[in-house]
Design an enzyme around this catalytic site. Sequence first.
Site, PDB file in Angstrom:
ATOM      1  N   CYS A 176       0.831  -1.211   0.000  1.00 22.82           N
ATOM      2  CA  CYS A 176       0.000   0.000   0.000  1.00 22.82           C
ATOM      3  C   CYS A 176       0.866   1.261   0.000  1.00 22.82           C
ATOM      4  O   CYS A 176       1.328   1.707   1.049  1.00 22.82           O
ATOM      5  CB  CYS A 176      -0.923  -0.008   1.221  1.00 22.82           C
ATOM      6  SG  CYS A 176      -1.919   1.488   1.371  1.00 22.82           S
ATOM      7  N   CYS A 224      -0.391   4.182   2.065  1.00 22.00           N
ATOM      8  CA  CYS A 224      -0.094   4.076   3.496  1.00 22.00           C
ATOM      9  C   CYS A 224       1.369   4.381   3.799  1.00 22.00           C
ATOM     10  O   CYS A 224       1.680   5.062   4.767  1.00 22.00           O
ATOM     11  CB  CYS A 224      -0.391   2.669   4.001  1.00 22.00           C
ATOM     12  SG  CYS A 224      -1.934   1.954   3.408  1.00 22.00           S
ATOM     13  N   ASP A 225       2.273   3.842   2.998  1.00 18.79           N
ATOM     14  CA  ASP A 225       3.664   3.737   3.422  1.00 18.79           C
ATOM     15  C   ASP A 225       4.675   4.576   2.643  1.00 18.79           C
ATOM     16  O   ASP A 225       5.842   4.653   3.037  1.00 18.79           O
ATOM     17  CB  ASP A 225       4.103   2.263   3.390  1.00 18.79           C
ATOM     18  CG  ASP A 225       3.283   1.406   4.358  1.00 18.79           C
ATOM     19  OD1 ASP A 225       2.849   1.963   5.386  1.00 18.79           O
ATOM     20  OD2 ASP A 225       3.091   0.212   4.084  1.00 18.79           O
TER      21      ASP A 225
END
Lengths: 305, 305
Positions: B134, B137-138
């Site tokens: 993801c 997200c990261d």
Amino acid sequence: MPEDHDVLIIGGGPAGITAGLYCSRDRLETLLIERGLIGGMINEAEKVDNYPGFPEGISGTELTQLMHQQATRYGLKTIYIDVIALQVKNKSMTVKTTSGSFGSRAVIIASGSERQKLGIPGEKEYTGKGVSYCATCDAPFFNGKTVAIVGGGNAAIYEALHLAKFAAKVFLIHRRDQLRATAIVQERAFAEPKIEFLWNTVVDAIEGGKTVENLNLRQVTDGKKYTLKVSGVFIAIGIKANTGFLKGVLALDKRGCIVVNERMETSVPGIFAAGDIRSNSIGQVVAAAGDGATAALYAKNFIES
Amino acid sequence: MPEDHDVLIIGGGPAGITAGLYCSRDRLETLLIERGLIGGMINEAEKVDNYPGFPEGISGTELTQLMHQQATRYGLKTIYIDVIALQVKNKSMTVKTTSGSFGSRAVIIASGSERQKLGIPGEKEYTGKGVSYCATCDAPFFNGKTVAIVGGGNAAIYEALHLAKFAAKVFLIHRRDQLRATAIVQERAFAEPKIEFLWNTVVDAIEGGKTVENLNLRQVTDGKKYTLKVSGVFIAIGIKANTGFLKGVLALDKRGCIVVNERMETSVPGIFAAGDIRSNSIGQVVAAAGDGATAALYAKNFIES
């Protein structure tokens, strides 16, 4: 109007702040426009017990301040002015405010809704101290107590039935001699022994000490006045979507909320809606925040496609 | 099947837990059915930076444990078994599991999705330690670093473009000699100087110390092997909705996700879907949690109407 920004977000409650968090983390030039206080309606909640992640609860103000701090950390800018109009030309959006106009490639509307107020003495003073506009949020605080609910529509009856699961006694105060709620909902309320109906009755004032203690009631038929002892009063006389500036721009539902699909897309490409202002919103912080994230991701897709 | 419960919730990630929190607070007899660990896919995230309310971030496991503790505090019951089928007869639902059947008046499906795995050495070991599924997200964790992304579809290209905003260099590793992504998306990737394409290439293994350091690559055309130094590798080869047990019961979209409207209603009255498993989910914790709350409120309305 030049596109100064990638995304303009109207409204700084949980939906708008979360949209801002996601847009800013995605390195979009994002401006959040709030007319009053960051947090919006949830500032009225002394304790939010149902925002997932805070098992002991958290105050509405503290929660939204944490959220805003987080979004600001990732670069979200916020200004405090009133929005007066939204214009769309081709794929370019212009938001007119009381302090000039802003251009952008996408707009997320998260300007929320307001509960209709009774406008009586004590209502504002005791909000969050016995006066509530949300049984889903606050019913568990009145376990075993006596409460009243003001209203006669479906929402009022649902809230009364919900309150009856917690409270020892629920007075339903309605200014008419019959309910506006649908039959099947009414039947359930009539069958609930904890609910007592006070027909043709209005509340003149809310009184108490540190929290609500009494309601000053008046029968509209004969003008008779009396006092009702309660620990809390729930007001469910309708909600008012803050969509005045959107008439003729976007499709609204019959309650004045903005029609969206599950991507939070409105009837106009590039304009998204999130939180209480969107159709069929449940009026809860976590749902508004979720909407804001969804709107942000699809706004990004819109800009980049 | 007797209706032992008001609501059965399938899946104990953020969507299912939040649905459980809301149903339990509404005094509905609610059972959460989880097949593995509470938390679901977010357990893989060492740090969640974009769940509103935690400005400093929180681990995925800690966040979902707090959520589950909160729901349990309001009476949510949880059992740990596998669901094998969902049957609907009239307004009565039966969920068949590996340990017997349960009946209810409404079902909320929140069984999530899984990222497709490469299935190579080091992938599982370094998940959350340089291996990510993801970019939304990261990506910020790889500011100024060299990363790789594996895949050739739209999702992979969007993630590569997103990573290019943070990373110093992005290698896009694809097993074919052309992308599956749509033209306009491809053009944007080709125009981004930070992105370098490694065509006809597969990853045989992921290696490192405490975190990812190297990818063992192989060219499929000539079998040539070499090593690529990276700080992280994002795997974007598709997602797999956990909807095997729903075939023929509910309308699914072409990705196998459950079609919903903005009330999280599926094609069958009384069955709701929330989180990653629903159509057009953005795959984010806060959106899943918001969906869960929305599904819970409309499930309650369904039961009570």
